[in-house]
Design a protein around this motif. Structure first.
Motif, PDB file in Angstrom:
ATOM      1  N   LEU A   5       2.887  -6.078  -0.614  1.00 40.19           N
ATOM      2  CA  LEU A   5       2.734  -6.916  -1.804  1.00 40.19           C
ATOM      3  C   LEU A   5       2.213  -8.295  -1.416  1.00 40.19           C
ATOM      4  CD1 LEU A   5       3.086  -7.612  -4.791  1.00 40.19           C
ATOM      5  CD2 LEU A   5       5.514  -8.060  -4.329  1.00 40.19           C
ATOM      6  N   LEU A   6       2.744  -8.856  -0.351  1.00 44.32           N
ATOM      7  CA  LEU A   6       2.320 -10.177   0.106  1.00 44.32           C
ATOM      8  C   LEU A   6       0.838 -10.191   0.455  1.00 44.32           C
ATOM      9  CD1 LEU A   6       3.083 -13.073   0.864  1.00 44.32           C
ATOM     10  CD2 LEU A   6       3.682 -12.234   3.150  1.00 44.32           C
ATOM     11  N   VAL A   7       0.366  -9.148   1.150  1.00 49.36           N
ATOM     12  CA  VAL A   7      -1.048  -9.062   1.529  1.00 49.36           C
ATOM     13  C   VAL A   7      -1.936  -8.980   0.286  1.00 49.36           C
ATOM     14  CG1 VAL A   7      -2.786  -7.585   2.616  1.00 49.36           C
ATOM     15  CG2 VAL A   7      -0.642  -8.090   3.811  1.00 49.36           C
ATOM     16  N   ILE A   8      -1.531  -8.183  -0.707  1.00 47.41           N
ATOM     17  CA  ILE A   8      -2.320  -8.035  -1.935  1.00 47.41           C
ATOM     18  C   ILE A   8      -2.372  -9.358  -2.695  1.00 47.41           C
ATOM     19  CG2 ILE A   8      -2.344  -6.958  -4.226  1.00 47.41           C
ATOM     20  CD1 ILE A   8      -1.334  -4.387  -2.883  1.00 47.41           C
ATOM     21  N   LEU A   9      -1.234 -10.028  -2.817  1.00 46.91           N
ATOM     22  CA  LEU A   9      -1.199 -11.322  -3.495  1.00 46.91           C
ATOM     23  C   LEU A   9      -2.084 -12.337  -2.776  1.00 46.91           C
ATOM     24  CD1 LEU A   9       2.642 -11.574  -4.256  1.00 46.91           C
ATOM     25  CD2 LEU A   9       0.825 -11.344  -5.958  1.00 46.91           C
ATOM     26  N   ALA A  10      -1.962 -12.407  -1.452  1.00 48.96           N
ATOM     27  CA  ALA A  10      -2.740 -13.364  -0.664  1.00 48.96           C
ATOM     28  C   ALA A  10      -4.231 -13.085  -0.774  1.00 48.96           C
ATOM     29  CB  ALA A  10      -2.295 -13.318   0.798  1.00 48.96           C
ATOM     30  N   ALA A  11      -4.608 -11.800  -0.734  1.00 52.33           N
ATOM     31  CA  ALA A  11      -6.026 -11.437  -0.826  1.00 52.33           C
ATOM     32  C   ALA A  11      -6.612 -11.871  -2.169  1.00 52.33           C
ATOM     33  CB  ALA A  11      -6.191  -9.930  -0.630  1.00 52.33           C
ATOM     34  N   ASN A  12      -5.873 -11.643  -3.239  1.00 50.49           N
ATOM     35  CA  ASN A  12      -6.344 -12.051  -4.560  1.00 50.49           C
ATOM     36  C   ASN A  12      -6.516 -13.560  -4.656  1.00 50.49           C
ATOM     37  OD1 ASN A  12      -6.521  -9.975  -6.996  1.00 50.49           O
ATOM     38  ND2 ASN A  12      -4.969  -9.191  -5.580  1.00 50.49           N
ATOM     39  N   VAL A  13      -5.523 -14.300  -4.155  1.00 52.03           N
ATOM     40  CA  VAL A  13      -5.579 -15.763  -4.229  1.00 52.03           C
ATOM     41  C   VAL A  13      -6.733 -16.309  -3.392  1.00 52.03           C
ATOM     42  CG1 VAL A  13      -4.373 -17.899  -3.616  1.00 52.03           C
ATOM     43  CG2 VAL A  13      -3.130 -16.037  -4.758  1.00 52.03           C
ATOM     44  N   LEU A  14      -6.856 -15.855  -2.148  1.00 56.45           N
ATOM     45  CA  LEU A  14      -7.877 -16.389  -1.252  1.00 56.45           C
ATOM     46  C   LEU A  14      -9.291 -16.033  -1.708  1.00 56.45           C
ATOM     47  CD1 LEU A  14      -6.149 -15.711   2.184  1.00 56.45           C
ATOM     48  CD2 LEU A  14      -6.415 -17.917   1.016  1.00 56.45           C
ATOM     49  N   ILE A  15      -9.490 -14.781  -2.105  1.00 60.67           N
ATOM     50  CA  ILE A  15     -10.833 -14.349  -2.522  1.00 60.67           C
ATOM     51  C   ILE A  15     -11.218 -15.001  -3.847  1.00 60.67           C
ATOM     52  CG2 ILE A  15     -12.227 -12.362  -3.233  1.00 60.67           C
ATOM     53  CD1 ILE A  15     -10.584 -10.700  -1.201  1.00 60.67           C
ATOM     54  N   SER A  16     -10.272 -15.087  -4.774  1.00 61.46           N
ATOM     55  CA  SER A  16     -10.557 -15.739  -6.053  1.00 61.46           C
ATOM     56  C   SER A  16     -10.868 -17.218  -5.848  1.00 61.46           C
ATOM     57  CB  SER A  16      -9.371 -15.582  -7.014  1.00 61.46           C
ATOM     58  OG  SER A  16      -9.219 -14.244  -7.427  1.00 61.46           O
ATOM     59  N   TYR A  17     -10.100 -17.877  -4.985  1.00 57.00           N
ATOM     60  CA  TYR A  17     -10.326 -19.305  -4.727  1.00 57.00           C
ATOM     61  C   TYR A  17     -11.722 -19.530  -4.134  1.00 57.00           C
ATOM     62  CZ  TYR A  17      -9.706 -24.058  -3.019  1.00 57.00           C
ATOM     63  OH  TYR A  17      -9.863 -25.398  -2.779  1.00 57.00           O
ATOM     64  N   LYS A  18     -12.107 -18.645  -3.233  1.00 57.96           N
ATOM     65  CA  LYS A  18     -13.458 -18.718  -2.657  1.00 57.96           C
ATOM     66  C   LYS A  18     -14.499 -18.612  -3.767  1.00 57.96           C
ATOM     67  CE  LYS A  18     -17.078 -17.888   0.090  1.00 57.96           C
ATOM     68  NZ  LYS A  18     -17.807 -18.970   0.801  1.00 57.96           N
ATOM     69  N   ALA A  19     -14.286 -17.680  -4.694  1.00 57.93           N
ATOM     70  CA  ALA A  19     -15.246 -17.450  -5.776  1.00 57.93           C
ATOM     71  C   ALA A  19     -15.285 -18.606  -6.769  1.00 57.93           C
ATOM     72  CB  ALA A  19     -14.915 -16.155  -6.498  1.00 57.93           C
ATOM     73  N   PHE A  20     -14.143 -19.272  -6.978  1.00 57.79           N
ATOM     74  CA  PHE A  20     -14.125 -20.428  -7.882  1.00 57.79           C
ATOM     75  C   PHE A  20     -15.099 -21.507  -7.429  1.00 57.79           C
ATOM     76  CE2 PHE A  20      -9.369 -19.555  -8.911  1.00 57.79           C
ATOM     77  CZ  PHE A  20      -9.734 -18.566  -9.810  1.00 57.79           C
ATOM     78  N   ASN A  21     -15.291 -21.583  -6.121  1.00 57.25           N
ATOM     79  CA  ASN A  21     -16.108 -22.652  -5.551  1.00 57.25           C
ATOM     80  C   ASN A  21     -17.470 -22.185  -5.039  1.00 57.25           C
ATOM     81  OD1 ASN A  21     -14.033 -24.983  -5.486  1.00 57.25           O
ATOM     82  ND2 ASN A  21     -12.924 -23.274  -4.549  1.00 57.25           N
ATOM     83  N   ASP A  22     -17.782 -20.914  -5.296  1.00 52.43           N
ATOM     84  CA  ASP A  22     -19.033 -20.352  -4.781  1.00 52.43           C
ATOM     85  C   ASP A  22     -19.590 -19.352  -5.799  1.00 52.43           C
ATOM     86  OD1 ASP A  22     -21.055 -19.005  -3.417  1.00 52.43           O
ATOM     87  OD2 ASP A  22     -19.996 -19.016  -1.501  1.00 52.43           O
ATOM     88  N   THR A  23     -20.466 -19.829  -6.662  1.00 51.45           N
ATOM     89  CA  THR A  23     -21.012 -18.985  -7.726  1.00 51.45           C
ATOM     90  C   THR A  23     -21.772 -17.779  -7.180  1.00 51.45           C
ATOM     91  OG1 THR A  23     -21.230 -20.908  -9.195  1.00 51.45           O
ATOM     92  CG2 THR A  23     -22.486 -18.937  -9.778  1.00 51.45           C
ATOM     93  N   HIS A  24     -22.494 -17.972  -6.089  1.00 54.25           N
ATOM     94  CA  HIS A  24     -23.245 -16.859  -5.483  1.00 54.25           C
ATOM     95  C   HIS A  24     -22.282 -15.753  -5.030  1.00 54.25           C
ATOM     96  CE1 HIS A  24     -26.267 -14.672  -3.201  1.00 54.25           C
ATOM     97  NE2 HIS A  24     -25.453 -14.691  -2.156  1.00 54.25           N
ATOM     98  N   PHE A  25     -21.188 -16.150  -4.411  1.00 57.45           N
ATOM     99  CA  PHE A  25     -20.164 -15.192  -3.966  1.00 57.45           C
ATOM    100  C   PHE A  25     -19.589 -14.446  -5.161  1.00 57.45           C
ATOM    101  CE2 PHE A  25     -15.758 -14.085  -2.940  1.00 57.45           C
ATOM    102  CZ  PHE A  25     -15.879 -13.483  -1.691  1.00 57.45           C
ATOM    103  N   PHE A  26     -19.278 -15.184  -6.226  1.00 57.76           N
ATOM    104  CA  PHE A  26     -18.733 -14.582  -7.444  1.00 57.76           C
ATOM    105  C   PHE A  26     -19.689 -13.541  -8.006  1.00 57.76           C
ATOM    106  CE2 PHE A  26     -17.899 -14.315 -11.973  1.00 57.76           C
ATOM    107  CZ  PHE A  26     -16.514 -14.341 -12.065  1.00 57.76           C
ATOM    108  N   ARG A  27     -20.952 -13.914  -8.144  1.00 57.74           N
ATOM    109  CA  ARG A  27     -21.942 -13.000  -8.719  1.00 57.74           C
ATOM    110  C   ARG A  27     -22.212 -11.790  -7.823  1.00 57.74           C
ATOM    111  NH1 ARG A  27     -21.381 -13.942 -13.801  1.00 57.74           N
ATOM    112  NH2 ARG A  27     -22.080 -15.993 -14.490  1.00 57.74           N
ATOM    113  N   LYS A  28     -22.088 -11.973  -6.534  1.00 53.84           N
ATOM    114  CA  LYS A  28     -22.363 -10.873  -5.603  1.00 53.84           C
ATOM    115  C   LYS A  28     -21.304  -9.786  -5.668  1.00 53.84           C
ATOM    116  CE  LYS A  28     -23.248  -9.851  -0.719  1.00 53.84           C
ATOM    117  NZ  LYS A  28     -23.386 -10.410   0.652  1.00 53.84           N
TER     118      LYS A  28
END
Length: 208
Positions: A5-28
């Motif tokens: 559960l911890l790994v899934i939560l962390a993955a969602n937070v880290l990847i989403s945070y990256k996407a919040f600040n990187d539109t190209h990453f989000f769109r990809k």
């Protein structure tokens, strides 16, 4: 907290945070019908770790944090992971089915996976109360009815159709492991099945 559960939560937070600040990453990595149909099937998985904003991310992760322990306690961490990712894929498969001709359709979110866990938790713990006051089956029913509204409104980038696919995934995968729940908890099973049936009736009538 369980490590899976911890790994899934962390993955969602880290990847989403990256996407919040990187539109190209989000769109990809977002769910995009045109890109998926042109061969980028990885989006069926990657889009489940992206969110529209912090509120969307928080709601999904908080809900997962609340419901996941009940599932893990009943089926174990490995089957929980199977449920989570199975529901994620089921949610995106249903979205692909509903929008296969809409090449511009985009969506993101862990909603399908989380809804699958909600459904599983309610099946496994029929007396579960969300936030200590809302019966689990009422929350699950309301959550999916809200998704019908979201599907009709189409005013955001959240994968509302994925809620239903995830619910079907969580429902089916849980009952596959514990089929005795059908006879032991028929009211809960029927209550959770109703909004899924409503979806397909509305779809057949072309109301959504």
């Amino acid at each position: 907290m369980n490590i899976v559960l911890l790994v899934i939560l962390a993955a969602n937070v880290l990847i989403s945070y990256k996407a919040f600040n990187d539109t190209h990453f989000f769109r990809k990595y977002e769910f995009h019908i045109g890109s998926i149909r042109s061969g980028e099937q990885y989006r069926m998985f990657s889009s489940g770790f992206l969110h529209v904003d912090f509120a969307h991310l928080f709601f999904n992760m908080f809900t997962l944090y609340m419901f996941a322990p009940f599932v893990i306690a009943n089926v174990g961490a490995l089957y929980f992971a199977y449920l989570y990712f199975g529901s994620l894929i089921a949610g995106n498969l249903l979205t692909l089915y509903f929008h296969k001709e809409d090449y511009y359709y985009r969506a993101v979110g862990a909603s399908g996976a989380v809804t699958g866990i909600i459904y599983s938790a309610i099946l496994l713990e029929p007396n579960l109360y969300m936030y200590g006051i809302i019966p689990g089956y009422v929350f699950g029913f309301a959550y999916l009815l809200f998704s019908i509204y979201g599907m009709k409104a189409k005013n955001d980038n959240i994968g509302h159709v994925a809620h239903f696919g995830g619910a079907i995934g969580g429902f089916g995968i849980t009952l596959a492991k514990h089929p005795f729940l059908i006879s032991e908890e028929p009211i809960t099973v029927i209550a959770l099945l109703i909004p899924i049936i409503i979806l397909f009736i509305l779809a057949k009538m072309r109301k959504i």
